[in-house]
Motif scaffolding. Structure first.
Motif, short mmCIF file in Angstrom:
data_model
loop_
_atom_site.label_atom_id
_atom_site.label_comp_id
_atom_site.label_asym_id
_atom_site.label_seq_id
_atom_site.Cartn_x
_atom_site.Cartn_y
_atom_site.Cartn_z
N ALA A 223 11.35 8.89 -34.38
CA ALA A 223 11.44 8.18 -33.10
C ALA A 223 12.88 7.93 -32.67
O ALA A 223 13.19 7.97 -31.47
N ARG A 224 13.77 7.65 -33.63
CA ARG A 224 15.16 7.30 -33.29
C ARG A 224 16.11 8.47 -33.49
O ARG A 224 17.33 8.31 -33.38
N HIS A 225 15.56 9.65 -33.80
CA HIS A 225 16.36 10.88 -33.93
C HIS A 225 17.44 10.73 -35.00
O HIS A 225 18.62 11.02 -34.78
N LEU A 226 17.02 10.26 -36.17
CA LEU A 226 17.92 10.09 -37.31
C LEU A 226 17.46 11.01 -38.44
O LEU A 226 16.31 11.42 -38.50
N ASP A 227 18.39 11.33 -39.34
CA ASP A 227 17.96 11.98 -40.56
C ASP A 227 17.69 10.92 -41.61
O ASP A 227 18.18 9.79 -41.53
N GLU A 228 16.89 11.26 -42.62
CA GLU A 228 16.44 10.28 -43.59
C GLU A 228 17.60 9.69 -44.38
O GLU A 228 17.59 8.49 -44.70
N THR A 230 20.65 9.09 -43.34
CA THR A 230 21.31 8.08 -42.50
C THR A 230 20.53 6.78 -42.49
O THR A 230 21.09 5.68 -42.59
N LEU A 231 19.20 6.91 -42.39
CA LEU A 231 18.36 5.72 -42.39
C LEU A 231 18.45 4.97 -43.72
O LEU A 231 18.61 3.74 -43.75
N GLN A 232 18.37 5.69 -44.82
CA GLN A 232 18.44 5.07 -46.13
C GLN A 232 19.79 4.39 -46.34
O GLN A 232 19.87 3.29 -46.91
N THR A 233 20.87 5.02 -45.89
CA THR A 233 22.19 4.43 -46.02
C THR A 233 22.29 3.13 -45.23
O THR A 233 22.83 2.12 -45.70
N ALA A 234 21.76 3.14 -44.01
CA ALA A 234 21.79 1.94 -43.16
C ALA A 234 20.96 0.81 -43.76
O ALA A 234 21.35 -0.34 -43.70
#
Length: 234
Positions: A223-228, A230-234
């Motif tokens: 939905a937010r056009h991120l790679d996994e 990047t999401l895990q890091t955030a």
């Protein structure tokens, strides 16, 4: 005595008829108001106290209460609005938590269906941090834009669960739990028969949490056009 009984039921009958007449009058007036809707509209929804999945039953007077919207009402409204050319978008104000995971997922799907009709959807939240806000953020990712009050918090902390165990307390007061238990993963009796989690229950619970995390990661990254990563890091 007979006259008193007849009079009593006559009064009851009058009150019932009066309530029906009032209800019909309100319904007619409501329909007239609906007929006067403008040619261009933005739906506005405020969720102040969480969201119930279904309407509560308070009896005959429930129709006259200013009740909070429930999940099914909102989904049906979004479905009608999706097909209504007068509706251009949706603005949701989320001022508190209290939304369950299944409720968030179901409403999230409805918002995506609404957006696929070419209409916009924005969400504004006072905070996404009154405790872990995984369901609230999961819902928010269905919206085109997410607005957060500047002093609000964002608590995307992952999924967890807490389990109470009362065996030691029951031992102190002289109570012995007598519960039927069948199967390795039938863990409900553990709260009364153990002082800590069993390995089978731990494995089952971790599997459930990991599955939820995987669903969350998949939905958010898409939905937010991120790679996994990047999401895990955030």
């Amino acid at each position: 005595m007979k006259r008193i009984i007849v009079g009593f039921f006559a009064v009851i009958g009058f009150l019932v008829i009066a309530l029906i007449v009032i209800g019909v009058t309100i319904s007619v007036r409501s329909n007239k108001k609906q007929a006067q809707l403008p040619e261009r509209m933005v739906l506005s929804l405020s969720l102040q106290n969480g969201l119930n999945e279904a309407a509560s039953d308070h009896g005959v007077l429930s129709s006259f209460e200013n009740a909070e919207p429930n999940l099914q009402d909102i989904i049906q409204t979004l479905e009608l609005a999706r097909q209504d050319a007068r509706v251009t978008g949706l603005a949701l104000h989320l001022s508190a938590g209290g939304i369950g995971l299944s409720t968030a997922q179901e409403l999230r799907d409805a918002v995506f269906r609404f957006r696929r009709s070419g209409k916009f959807a924005y969400i504004y939240a006072d905070t996404l941090g009154d405790g872990p806000a995984m369901p609230e953020y999961w819902l928010a990712t269905a919206f085109e834009q997410i607005w957060l009050q500047p002093l609000g918090e964002l608590a995307i902390t992952g999924f967890s669960t807490e389990m109470p165990f009362a065996k030691e307390l029951l031992d102190k007061i002289g109570v012995k739990a007598n519960l039927l238990h069948q199967g390795r993963y039938k863990s409900f009796p553990e709260m009364a028969t153990r002082s800590s989690i069993s390995e089978d229950n731990r494995a089952m619970t971790l599997s459930l949490l990991q599955d939820l995390q995987q669903q969350f990661d998949k939905d958010v990254t898409r939905a937010r056009h991120l790679d996994e990563k990047t999401l895990q890091t955030a």
